[in-house]
Design an enzyme around this catalytic site. Structure first.
Site, PDB file in Angstrom:
ATOM      1  CG  ASP A   1     -12.928 112.724  -9.957  1.00 62.13           C
ATOM      2  OD1 ASP A   1     -12.080 112.622  -9.053  1.00 62.13           O
ATOM      3  OD2 ASP A   1     -12.632 112.733 -11.165  1.00 62.13           O
ATOM      4  CG  HIS A  33     -13.281 108.705 -17.394  1.00 66.12           C
ATOM      5  ND1 HIS A  33     -12.202 107.888 -17.650  1.00 66.12           N
ATOM      6  CD2 HIS A  33     -12.770 109.859 -16.909  1.00 66.12           C
ATOM      7  CE1 HIS A  33     -11.092 108.517 -17.324  1.00 66.12           C
ATOM      8  NE2 HIS A  33     -11.401 109.723 -16.888  1.00 66.12           N
ATOM      9  CG  HIS A  75     -13.401 114.520 -16.012  1.00 61.06           C
ATOM     10  ND1 HIS A  75     -12.821 114.320 -14.780  1.00 61.06           N
ATOM     11  CD2 HIS A  75     -12.641 113.821 -16.901  1.00 61.06           C
ATOM     12  CE1 HIS A  75     -11.751 113.542 -14.916  1.00 61.06           C
ATOM     13  NE2 HIS A  75     -11.612 113.234 -16.192  1.00 61.06           N
ATOM     14  CB  VAL A  81      -8.697 106.094 -14.840  1.00 61.23           C
ATOM     15  CG1 VAL A  81      -9.422 104.753 -14.749  1.00 61.23           C
ATOM     16  CG2 VAL A  81      -8.225 106.537 -13.454  1.00 61.23           C
TER      17      VAL A  81
HETATM   18  P1  AMP Z   1      -8.619 111.028 -16.199  1.00 61.17           P
HETATM   19  O1  AMP Z   1      -7.323 111.736 -15.896  1.00 61.17           O
HETATM   20  O2  AMP Z   1      -9.494 111.728 -17.152  1.00 61.17           O
HETATM   21  O3  AMP Z   1      -8.309 109.599 -16.564  1.00 61.17           O
HETATM   22  O4  AMP Z   1      -9.437 111.074 -14.865  1.00 61.17           O
HETATM   23  C1  AMP Z   1      -9.480 110.098 -13.910  1.00 61.17           C
HETATM   24  C2  AMP Z   1     -10.274 110.696 -12.772  1.00 61.17           C
HETATM   25  O5  AMP Z   1     -10.628 109.630 -11.925  1.00 61.17           O
HETATM   26  C3  AMP Z   1      -9.525 111.725 -11.924  1.00 61.17           C
HETATM   27  O6  AMP Z   1     -10.275 112.923 -11.896  1.00 61.17           O
HETATM   28  C4  AMP Z   1      -9.453 111.062 -10.547  1.00 61.17           C
HETATM   29  O7  AMP Z   1      -9.645 111.999  -9.514  1.00 61.17           O
HETATM   30  C5  AMP Z   1     -10.577 110.067 -10.600  1.00 61.17           C
HETATM   31  N1  AMP Z   1     -10.430 108.857  -9.825  1.00 61.17           N
HETATM   32  C6  AMP Z   1      -9.336 108.086  -9.649  1.00 61.17           C
HETATM   33  N2  AMP Z   1      -9.627 106.999  -8.917  1.00 61.17           N
HETATM   34  C7  AMP Z   1     -10.952 107.074  -8.620  1.00 61.17           C
HETATM   35  C8  AMP Z   1     -11.852 106.248  -7.893  1.00 61.17           C
HETATM   36  N3  AMP Z   1     -11.460 105.115  -7.305  1.00 61.17           N
HETATM   37  N4  AMP Z   1     -13.149 106.634  -7.795  1.00 61.17           N
HETATM   38  C9  AMP Z   1     -13.576 107.778  -8.373  1.00 61.17           C
HETATM   39  N5  AMP Z   1     -12.759 108.604  -9.075  1.00 61.17           N
HETATM   40  C10 AMP Z   1     -11.477 108.254  -9.196  1.00 61.17           C
END
Ligand code: AMP
Length: 142
Positions: A35, A104, A106, A100
């Protein structure tokens, strides 16, 4: 009605290799990567290659391979960072905190008395992410 999956989302781009990521593990069904805005050292994301926004629209067949890798990564990050525990988080739709829209999970190493940093907070330096990814890869290999 639920929103449709958008193949232009950032994790779909990572899966297609259109934007960079620090991958720590991949197989036919699942990819794990760092992340970029970690809530703690070693914060890793695990996603299926199969497209779905989140668990609400995913094919149930996705979860077996996905959670097998979540477990593998949880064990590896605990070892790599000598953590006391591991937190899993998974968000579904904006009201829950999802930002996103490709399913996924975490996986975050935890240390006694150390709180999580904010969700989608500060960008980590690429060299720090690379160093942490190498530690996780090493733990996976041993
Ligand atoms: P969520 O809110 O569960 O959709 O989490 C999305 C996660 O993706 C967040 O913890 C962000 O920090 C992470 N994130 C966003 N863009 C990227 C990226 N390009 N590469 C890796 N992690 C990312």
């Amino acid at each position: 009605m639920a929103e449709a999956y958008d193949p232009g989302n950032i994790f779909a781009k990572i899966l297609r290799g259109e934007i960079p990521s620090q991958r720590v593990y991949e197989d036919d069904a699942v990819v794990a990567f760092m992340d970029v805005m970690p809530q703690g050292v070693g914060h890793t994301l695990v996603m299926p290659r199969a497209p779905s926004r989140n668990i609400l629209d995913a094919d149930p067949a996705t979860f077996g391979p996905l959670f097998a890798v979540v477990q593998k990564i949880a064990v590896a990050v605990k070892k790599a960072f000598n953590a006391d525990g591991v937190t899993l988080m998974q968000f579904n739709e904006p009201a829950s905190g999802q930002t996103v829209f490709h399913l996924h999970v975490h996986v975050i190493p935890r240390f006694e008395g150390v709180p999580l940093k904010p969700h989608s907070g500060q960008m980590e330096k690429p060299e720090v992410l690379a160093e942490n990814a190498a530690k996780i890869r090493a733990a996976l290999g041993s």
